[in-house]
Enzyme design. Structure first.
Site, PDB file in Angstrom:
ATOM      1  N   TYR A  28       3.920  43.795   8.279  1.00  0.00           N
ATOM      2  CA  TYR A  28       3.937  43.932   6.820  1.00  0.00           C
ATOM      3  C   TYR A  28       3.494  42.586   6.358  1.00  0.00           C
ATOM      4  O   TYR A  28       4.685  41.703   5.826  1.00  0.00           O
ATOM      5  CB  TYR A  28       4.926  44.671   5.986  1.00  0.00           C
ATOM      6  CG  TYR A  28       4.869  46.132   6.493  1.00  0.00           C
ATOM      7  CD1 TYR A  28       3.951  46.805   7.282  1.00  0.00           C
ATOM      8  CD2 TYR A  28       6.004  46.562   6.249  1.00  0.00           C
ATOM      9  CE1 TYR A  28       4.179  48.072   7.718  1.00  0.00           C
ATOM     10  CE2 TYR A  28       6.344  48.008   6.884  1.00  0.00           C
ATOM     11  CZ  TYR A  28       5.096  48.595   7.597  1.00  0.00           C
ATOM     12  OH  TYR A  28       5.596  49.905   7.842  1.00  0.00           O
ATOM     13  N   HIS A  68       7.244  50.361  16.541  1.00  0.00           N
ATOM     14  CA  HIS A  68       6.507  50.341  15.480  1.00  0.00           C
ATOM     15  C   HIS A  68       4.958  50.829  15.992  1.00  0.00           C
ATOM     16  O   HIS A  68       4.504  50.029  16.883  1.00  0.00           O
ATOM     17  CB  HIS A  68       6.369  49.182  14.806  1.00  0.00           C
ATOM     18  CG  HIS A  68       5.609  49.269  13.276  1.00  0.00           C
ATOM     19  ND1 HIS A  68       5.510  48.145  12.649  1.00  0.00           N
ATOM     20  CD2 HIS A  68       5.362  50.293  12.703  1.00  0.00           C
ATOM     21  CE1 HIS A  68       4.703  48.630  11.527  1.00  0.00           C
ATOM     22  NE2 HIS A  68       4.676  49.793  11.416  1.00  0.00           N
TER      23      HIS A  68
HETATM   24  N1  LIG Z   1       3.943  53.483  11.226  1.00  0.00           N
HETATM   25  C1  LIG Z   1       5.119  53.412  10.313  1.00  0.00           C
HETATM   26  O1  LIG Z   1       6.080  53.322  10.940  1.00  0.00           O
HETATM   27  C2  LIG Z   1       4.700  53.308   8.859  1.00  0.00           C
HETATM   28  C3  LIG Z   1       3.245  53.565   8.566  1.00  0.00           C
HETATM   29  C4  LIG Z   1       2.976  53.743   7.231  1.00  0.00           C
HETATM   30  C5  LIG Z   1       4.213  53.118   6.291  1.00  0.00           C
HETATM   31  N2  LIG Z   1       5.428  53.243   6.414  1.00  0.00           N
HETATM   32  C6  LIG Z   1       6.512  52.783   5.620  1.00  0.00           C
HETATM   33  O2  LIG Z   1       6.166  53.840   4.573  1.00  0.00           O
HETATM   34  C7  LIG Z   1       5.968  53.125   3.394  1.00  0.00           C
HETATM   35  C8  LIG Z   1       5.396  53.900   2.648  1.00  0.00           C
HETATM   36  O3  LIG Z   1       3.980  54.158   3.097  1.00  0.00           O
HETATM   37  P1  LIG Z   1       2.383  53.713   2.344  1.00  0.00           P
HETATM   38  O4  LIG Z   1       3.135  52.461   1.241  1.00  0.00           O
HETATM   39  O5  LIG Z   1       1.784  53.355   3.318  1.00  0.00           O
HETATM   40  O6  LIG Z   1       2.080  54.832   1.594  1.00  0.00           O
HETATM   41  P2  LIG Z   1       2.664  55.780   0.291  1.00  0.00           P
HETATM   42  O7  LIG Z   1       3.941  55.453  -0.231  1.00  0.00           O
HETATM   43  O8  LIG Z   1       1.955  57.147   0.480  1.00  0.00           O
HETATM   44  O9  LIG Z   1       1.698  55.080  -0.938  1.00  0.00           O
HETATM   45  C9  LIG Z   1       1.843  53.979  -1.609  1.00  0.00           C
HETATM   46  C10 LIG Z   1       0.880  53.588  -2.558  1.00  0.00           C
HETATM   47  O10 LIG Z   1       1.014  54.523  -3.649  1.00  0.00           O
HETATM   48  C11 LIG Z   1       0.650  53.660  -4.915  1.00  0.00           C
HETATM   49  N3  LIG Z   1       1.881  54.150  -5.897  1.00  0.00           N
HETATM   50  C12 LIG Z   1       3.309  53.904  -5.438  1.00  0.00           C
HETATM   51  N4  LIG Z   1       4.133  54.474  -6.607  1.00  0.00           N
HETATM   52  C13 LIG Z   1       3.158  54.707  -7.644  1.00  0.00           C
HETATM   53  C14 LIG Z   1       3.377  54.985  -8.717  1.00  0.00           C
HETATM   54  N5  LIG Z   1       4.431  55.355  -9.340  1.00  0.00           N
HETATM   55  N6  LIG Z   1       2.158  55.485  -9.627  1.00  0.00           N
HETATM   56  C15 LIG Z   1       0.957  55.147  -9.067  1.00  0.00           C
HETATM   57  N7  LIG Z   1       0.866  54.677  -7.796  1.00  0.00           N
HETATM   58  C16 LIG Z   1       2.049  54.429  -6.899  1.00  0.00           C
HETATM   59  C17 LIG Z   1       0.713  52.250  -4.722  1.00  0.00           C
HETATM   60  O11 LIG Z   1      -0.512  52.105  -4.791  1.00  0.00           O
HETATM   61  P3  LIG Z   1      -1.278  50.549  -4.926  1.00  0.00           P
HETATM   62  O12 LIG Z   1      -1.277  49.957  -3.581  1.00  0.00           O
HETATM   63  O13 LIG Z   1      -2.623  50.720  -5.515  1.00  0.00           O
HETATM   64  O14 LIG Z   1      -0.384  49.827  -5.745  1.00  0.00           O
HETATM   65  C18 LIG Z   1       1.246  52.306  -3.318  1.00  0.00           C
HETATM   66  O15 LIG Z   1       0.550  51.054  -2.385  1.00  0.00           O
HETATM   67  C19 LIG Z   1       5.537  51.873   3.892  1.00  0.00           C
HETATM   68  O16 LIG Z   1       5.821  50.778   2.691  1.00  0.00           O
HETATM   69  C20 LIG Z   1       6.316  51.567   4.989  1.00  0.00           C
HETATM   70  O17 LIG Z   1       7.467  51.145   4.768  1.00  0.00           O
HETATM   71  C21 LIG Z   1       5.625  53.102   8.074  1.00  0.00           C
END
Ligand SMILES: NC(=O)c1ccc[n+]([C@@H]2O[C@H](COP(=O)([O-])OP(=O)(O)OC[C@H]3O[C@@H](n4cnc5c(N)ncnc54)[C@H](OP(=O)(O)O)[C@@H]3O)[C@@H](O)[C@H]2O)c1
Length: 323
Positions: free
Chosen positions: A55, A140
């Site tokens: 990240y 990962h």
């Molecule tokens: N392979 C893996 O292990 C893997 C893969 C994916 C994710 N992860 C982990 O999971 C976490 C979450 O996944 P993710 O960040 O990809 O997806 P997510 O939680 O599904 O979506 C996050 C996005 O939603 C938006 N958001 C969040 N809160 C909001 C709110 N209150 N109102 C409006 N929009 C909001 C933001 O958009 P904007 O960007 O437009 O601000 C943010 O970038 C990651 O940070 C990571 O730690 C792990």
């Protein structure tokens, strides 16, 4: 906030904060916003924070470590990941990262699930986080690296766990099938399934979640907004899905789900945050956030009361395939 113990290692609060956004996912996040987002999470009772070297090639780990510095170490849980080793690359420092983060291309990532790679990666993570231990380490995205990851990589993590260097080990991926194999064949404590057990889609419900439940392996349901598509009350045309523009049929499906939610007096993101917690294998819902407002929004959604009739109507309408 409620927390659940893993079979080994820490207990996780039901809501966790993902820190990919602190690594400038898609666009710049400021240092100030990062600190404020972690402060907001702390105020909301969130004590589980997830990051990775991937990240922002280390930026997320540095910012998360700085934002958590000074807090009682026993009170929070940090996970990071191994598999992409960060390698200094001054020759590409003038270029931009080509994997979705608004950072310079120095260092660069090199796939490495070997023993040496895992140990070096973890040492780098501890250094950037400013911590002397992390609570959970995940392999990962080993999609193309099963053999090395499930072999040397997993053996090394288990060795670190046995020595007490880390509390719990597992794998974090955007797919359910390989995570199922990790649960079936390896001695993992926890898996992070991103985007595959959400209000929009539930492929993890077929095998991964029942097997994890049977084996006592905790499941962290990450990416519960499907990387953005479910994050707003009204689904915009340009919403993200799996880190790119959402395909039209999925936008339509999200809007159809939102209409059912509205009839039950809740919003699409309220239901998105609550949905995975209905499954007994899921110990934590992890959303990504870059601002205190987004964190507060996540905490409010987590507190929303959802009428049972919503899930039943979504299932009847064919909009939910898993429980
Ligand atoms: N392979 C893996 O292990 C893997 C893969 C994916 C994710 N992860 C982990 O999971 C976490 C979450 O996944 P993710 O960040 O990809 O997806 P997510 O939680 O599904 O979506 C996050 C996005 O939603 C938006 N958001 C969040 N809160 C909001 C709110 N209150 N109102 C409006 N929009 C909001 C933001 O958009 P904007 O960007 O437009 O601000 C943010 O970038 C990651 O940070 C990571 O730690 C792990």
């Amino acid at each position: 906030m409620r927390s659940s113990p893993l079979r080994r290692g820490p207990a996780l609060t039901e809501l966790g904060m993902g820190a990919a956004q602190l690594g400038n996912l898609y666009r710049e996040t400021t240092d100030e916003a990062s600190v404020a987002a972690v402060d907001a999470a702390w105020r909301a009772g969130i004590r589980y924070f997830d990051t990775a070297p991937h990240y922002g090639v280390g930026l997320s780990e540095r910012r998360l470590g700085a934002a958590l510095a000074g807090r009682p170490r026993a009170e929070f849980v940090v996970s990071t990941k191994v598999g992409r080793l960060l390698v200094p690359s001054p020759g590409t420092a003038h270029l931009r990262d080509d994997q979705g983060f608004a950072v310079a291309a120095d260092p660069v990532r090199r796939w490495d699930f070997s023993r040496d790679g895992v140990l070096r990666s973890l040492a780098g993570s501890l250094d950037r986080l400013g911590l002397d231990r992390v609570d959970i380490v995940y392999l990962h995205d080993p999609d193309e690296h099963w053999e090395q990851a499930a072999g040397a990589g997993m053996r090394t993590l288990i060795e670190l766990r046995d020595q007490g260097v880390v509390g719990a080990v597992g794998a974090g991926m955007n797919q359910a099938a390989m995570l199922t194999e990790f649960v079936r064949r390896c001695d993992v404590d926890v898996v992070m399934v991103a985007g595959r057990y959400t209000l929009l889609e539930q492929p993890a419900a077929r095998e991964l979640l029942p097997l994890a439940r049977e084996r006592g392996v905790g499941v962290v349901a990450a990416g519960v907004y499907n990387s953005g598509l479910l994050s707003a009350r009204e689904v915009p045309d340009g919403a993200h899905y799996d880190y790119g523009p959402a395909p039209a049929p999925l936008i339509e499906k999200a809007r159809a789900i939102a209409r059912v939610c509205e009839r039950h007096g809740v919003t699409l993101p309220d239901a998105a945050v609550r949905f995975p917690l209905r499954h007994p294998a899921v110990v934590c819902v992890l959303f990504g956030a870059r601002t205190p407002q987004q964190v507060d929004g996540g905490a409010e959604r987590h507190a929303a009361a959802i009428p049972d009739g919503l899930w039943a109507e979504l299932a009847e309408a064919g909009l939910l395939s898993g429980r």
